[in-house]
Design a protein around this motif. Sequence first.
Motif, PDB file in Angstrom:
ATOM      1  N   HIS A 120       0.841  -1.210   0.000  1.00 38.19           N
ATOM      2  CA  HIS A 120       0.000   0.000   0.000  1.00 38.19           C
ATOM      3  C   HIS A 120       0.868   1.250   0.000  1.00 38.19           C
ATOM      4  CE1 HIS A 120      -4.159  -1.712   1.241  1.00 38.19           C
ATOM      5  NE2 HIS A 120      -3.465  -2.594   0.572  1.00 38.19           N
ATOM      6  N   HIS A 121       1.887   1.213   0.835  1.00 41.25           N
ATOM      7  CA  HIS A 121       2.796   2.360   0.957  1.00 41.25           C
ATOM      8  C   HIS A 121       3.422   2.714  -0.393  1.00 41.25           C
ATOM      9  CE1 HIS A 121       5.917   4.946   2.518  1.00 41.25           C
ATOM     10  NE2 HIS A 121       6.851   4.150   2.026  1.00 41.25           N
ATOM     11  N   ARG A 122       3.784   1.681  -1.142  1.00 41.04           N
ATOM     12  CA  ARG A 122       4.449   1.908  -2.438  1.00 41.04           C
ATOM     13  C   ARG A 122       3.470   1.968  -3.601  1.00 41.04           C
ATOM     14  NH1 ARG A 122      10.248   0.485  -2.420  1.00 41.04           N
ATOM     15  NH2 ARG A 122      10.824  -0.002  -0.290  1.00 41.04           N
ATOM     16  N   GLY A 123       2.196   1.739  -3.321  1.00 42.34           N
ATOM     17  CA  GLY A 123       1.180   1.798  -4.382  1.00 42.34           C
ATOM     18  C   GLY A 123       1.322   0.675  -5.392  1.00 42.34           C
ATOM     19  N   ILE A 124       1.714  -0.520  -4.923  1.00 41.65           N
ATOM     20  CA  ILE A 124       1.875  -1.671  -5.832  1.00 41.65           C
ATOM     21  C   ILE A 124       0.684  -2.616  -5.627  1.00 41.65           C
ATOM     22  CG2 ILE A 124       3.333  -3.624  -6.509  1.00 41.65           C
ATOM     23  CD1 ILE A 124       5.681  -2.237  -5.063  1.00 41.65           C
ATOM     24  N   PRO A 125      -0.137  -2.826  -6.650  1.00 42.42           N
ATOM     25  CA  PRO A 125      -1.202  -3.826  -6.503  1.00 42.42           C
ATOM     26  C   PRO A 125      -0.605  -5.236  -6.485  1.00 42.42           C
ATOM     27  CG  PRO A 125      -1.658  -2.311  -8.331  1.00 42.42           C
ATOM     28  CD  PRO A 125      -0.225  -2.114  -7.934  1.00 42.42           C
ATOM     29  N   GLY A 126      -1.037  -6.053  -5.521  1.00 41.05           N
ATOM     30  CA  GLY A 126      -0.556  -7.436  -5.435  1.00 41.05           C
ATOM     31  C   GLY A 126      -1.677  -8.404  -5.777  1.00 41.05           C
ATOM     32  N   TYR A 127      -1.306  -9.558  -6.326  1.00 43.37           N
ATOM     33  CA  TYR A 127      -2.262 -10.625  -6.638  1.00 43.37           C
ATOM     34  C   TYR A 127      -1.680 -11.937  -6.154  1.00 43.37           C
ATOM     35  CZ  TYR A 127      -4.686  -7.175  -9.368  1.00 43.37           C
ATOM     36  OH  TYR A 127      -5.363  -6.036  -9.715  1.00 43.37           O
ATOM     37  N   VAL A 128      -2.554 -12.926  -5.927  1.00 41.98           N
ATOM     38  CA  VAL A 128      -2.082 -14.222  -5.447  1.00 41.98           C
ATOM     39  C   VAL A 128      -2.519 -15.297  -6.444  1.00 41.98           C
ATOM     40  CG1 VAL A 128      -2.055 -15.844  -3.517  1.00 41.98           C
ATOM     41  CG2 VAL A 128      -2.258 -13.380  -3.081  1.00 41.98           C
ATOM     42  N   PHE A 177     -14.486 -17.290  -4.223  1.00 46.08           N
ATOM     43  CA  PHE A 177     -14.790 -16.849  -5.586  1.00 46.08           C
ATOM     44  C   PHE A 177     -16.243 -17.165  -5.933  1.00 46.08           C
ATOM     45  CE2 PHE A 177     -14.598 -18.174 -10.214  1.00 46.08           C
ATOM     46  CZ  PHE A 177     -14.533 -16.894 -10.735  1.00 46.08           C
ATOM     47  N   ILE A 178     -16.668 -18.384  -5.605  1.00 45.32           N
ATOM     48  CA  ILE A 178     -18.013 -18.801  -6.016  1.00 45.32           C
ATOM     49  C   ILE A 178     -19.095 -18.193  -5.114  1.00 45.32           C
ATOM     50  CG2 ILE A 178     -19.540 -20.839  -6.164  1.00 45.32           C
ATOM     51  CD1 ILE A 178     -17.237 -22.261  -7.520  1.00 45.32           C
ATOM     52  N   THR A 179     -18.820 -18.085  -3.829  1.00 43.72           N
ATOM     53  CA  THR A 179     -19.855 -17.573  -2.914  1.00 43.72           C
ATOM     54  C   THR A 179     -19.780 -16.055  -2.744  1.00 43.72           C
ATOM     55  OG1 THR A 179     -18.397 -17.825  -1.018  1.00 43.72           O
ATOM     56  CG2 THR A 179     -19.840 -19.697  -1.525  1.00 43.72           C
ATOM     57  N   PRO A 294      -7.215 -13.366  -7.369  1.00 39.67           N
ATOM     58  CA  PRO A 294      -7.631 -12.538  -6.238  1.00 39.67           C
ATOM     59  C   PRO A 294      -6.543 -11.541  -5.855  1.00 39.67           C
ATOM     60  CG  PRO A 294      -6.955 -14.706  -5.483  1.00 39.67           C
ATOM     61  CD  PRO A 294      -6.930 -14.765  -6.980  1.00 39.67           C
ATOM     62  N   SER A 295      -6.968 -10.378  -5.401  1.00 42.24           N
ATOM     63  CA  SER A 295      -5.983  -9.392  -4.971  1.00 42.24           C
ATOM     64  C   SER A 295      -5.328  -9.873  -3.678  1.00 42.24           C
ATOM     65  CB  SER A 295      -6.660  -8.041  -4.728  1.00 42.24           C
ATOM     66  OG  SER A 295      -7.467  -8.130  -3.573  1.00 42.24           O
ATOM     67  N   TYR A 296      -4.188  -9.296  -3.395  1.00 40.63           N
ATOM     68  CA  TYR A 296      -3.479  -9.623  -2.148  1.00 40.63           C
ATOM     69  C   TYR A 296      -4.401  -9.367  -0.949  1.00 40.63           C
ATOM     70  CZ  TYR A 296       0.166  -9.646   1.410  1.00 40.63           C
ATOM     71  OH  TYR A 296       0.912  -9.949   2.521  1.00 40.63           O
ATOM     72  N   ASP A 297      -5.085  -8.223  -0.965  1.00 41.59           N
ATOM     73  CA  ASP A 297      -5.934  -7.870   0.183  1.00 41.59           C
ATOM     74  C   ASP A 297      -7.085  -8.855   0.361  1.00 41.59           C
ATOM     75  OD1 ASP A 297      -4.232  -5.788   0.310  1.00 41.59           O
ATOM     76  OD2 ASP A 297      -5.734  -4.203   0.099  1.00 41.59           O
ATOM     77  N   GLU A 298      -7.585  -9.374  -0.763  1.00 36.79           N
ATOM     78  CA  GLU A 298      -8.674 -10.352  -0.703  1.00 36.79           C
ATOM     79  C   GLU A 298      -8.154 -11.690  -0.163  1.00 36.79           C
ATOM     80  OE1 GLU A 298     -10.092 -10.184  -4.753  1.00 36.79           O
ATOM     81  OE2 GLU A 298     -11.842 -11.375  -4.208  1.00 36.79           O
ATOM     82  N   ALA A 299      -6.940 -12.041  -0.547  1.00 35.54           N
ATOM     83  CA  ALA A 299      -6.385 -13.350  -0.173  1.00 35.54           C
ATOM     84  C   ALA A 299      -5.825 -13.352   1.251  1.00 35.54           C
ATOM     85  CB  ALA A 299      -5.287 -13.754  -1.164  1.00 35.54           C
ATOM     86  N   LEU A 300      -5.615 -12.170   1.821  1.00 30.43           N
ATOM     87  CA  LEU A 300      -4.982 -12.113   3.148  1.00 30.43           C
ATOM     88  C   LEU A 300      -5.841 -12.745   4.256  1.00 30.43           C
ATOM     89  CD1 LEU A 300      -2.963  -9.160   4.647  1.00 30.43           C
ATOM     90  CD2 LEU A 300      -4.516 -10.521   6.030  1.00 30.43           C
ATOM     91  N   PRO A 301      -7.123 -12.364   4.421  1.00 29.37           N
ATOM     92  CA  PRO A 301      -7.881 -12.938   5.551  1.00 29.37           C
ATOM     93  C   PRO A 301      -7.966 -14.468   5.523  1.00 29.37           C
ATOM     94  CG  PRO A 301      -9.033 -11.032   4.635  1.00 29.37           C
ATOM     95  CD  PRO A 301      -7.923 -11.355   3.690  1.00 29.37           C
ATOM     96  N   PRO A 302      -8.239 -15.116   4.358  1.00 31.53           N
ATOM     97  CA  PRO A 302      -8.232 -16.578   4.373  1.00 31.53           C
ATOM     98  C   PRO A 302      -6.864 -17.158   4.741  1.00 31.53           C
ATOM     99  CG  PRO A 302      -9.110 -15.759   2.287  1.00 31.53           C
ATOM    100  CD  PRO A 302      -8.671 -14.572   3.065  1.00 31.53           C
TER     101      PRO A 302
END
Length: 328
Positions: A120-128, A177-179, A294-302
């Motif tokens: 976030h600090h560097r403004g880099i979008p992450g994906y998993v 993804f599905i739900t 999925p984005s990094y932020d989406e994949a983090l909680p699971p």
Amino acid sequence: MVRIALIGAGQIGSRHLQALAHLPEAEIWIYDVSEASLQVAIERFQQVSSTTDFVGNCHLVTNMAAFPAHVDVAFITTTAQHRRQAFDQMLQHTMPRFVVFEKVLFQRIQDLEEVKAELHHRGIPGYVNFPRRQYPVYQQLKQSILADHDRSIHLQVTGGQWGLACNGLHFIDLFSFITGSETFEIDAKGLTGVPFESKRAGFFEVNGTLRVTDDRGNSMALSCLEEPFASNVSITTTKRWMTISEGVAQPMQASGKANDGWKPESAPCIIPYQSQLSHLVVQDLMKTGTCDLPSYDEALPPHAKFLSTLLTHFRTHMGWNHDYCPIT
Ligand SMILES: NC(=O)c1ccc[n+]([C@@H]2O[C@H](COP(=O)([O-])OP(=O)(O)OC[C@H]3O[C@@H](n4cnc5c(N)ncnc54)[C@H](O)[C@@H]3O)[C@@H](O)[C@H]2O)c1
């Protein structure tokens, strides 16, 4: 020309690289601590690039100082225990516009939040890289379930020796993804026996069943048997069912719908290889600024929930006394 950094050129890294040979043009920097991995990876790349119209170069490097100051996409494809260090080291040498991380993101829960803050600090979008979101069979199924307006979804994964600890997150992501669920609980009471060393040294595995429930009434059971058994994924709602036999040489999908009297139908389906997918991620990122993963932020909680569930299980059942979860 798109500039790509690939960090970790092992089994999966070399498959990402093969996919990149389907790009029309690219400059690719491939970093690994092992010369042997780099050699195998470039041979695999050339097997594909000799059949495509790829224009560009692959630079094999054992020191990230050889990276250019900027790349468009960085893939971090080391095993999980090296990923945090690889990420930190990468940022000392190159600034990526996008980062694609392999799963499992990290072994330490605190790394999940620290890397999120850094991105976030560097403004880099992450994906998993949970590639089932790219498979047409799951994309179509999701659309059908959305069109049904059916909110009661059950997903069941059954198979033997498929590596529930190291691979369970793939299916938790498929469930999300599905739900569309973001919040869920994971229950490890159905795991059986003592965790055991994975075929890959340094990692541990579990058998039995992990149960996942969300806050909308959807559920999932991930079952891994001790004996070898080709894995399949079943999705059931009140209006349709579908079973995808993923783990066989010729994958099939079988399905039925309530409005057809549950008449079973079956057809072959395609389970793409990684070597058929990663270039699509790069092309989507370059064209639209986002991709199917999925984005990094989406994949983090699971990830956080899964790591803490397994850490507790390992502590209780094998006296594990480290702060990291030994999965990849
Ligand atoms: N998303 C998927 O479908 C999928 C499929 C397979 C594997 N994976 C994941 O990919 C990761 C890698 O798996 P693999 O089977 O390719 O492992 P691997 O052991 O074959 O490859 C890992 C590579 O990383 C290199 N490496 C180690 N430390 C490094 C460092 N600090 N910097 C650079 N390179 C380093 C090793 O030399 C090796 O070449 C694992 O986390 C695994 O779970 C994901």
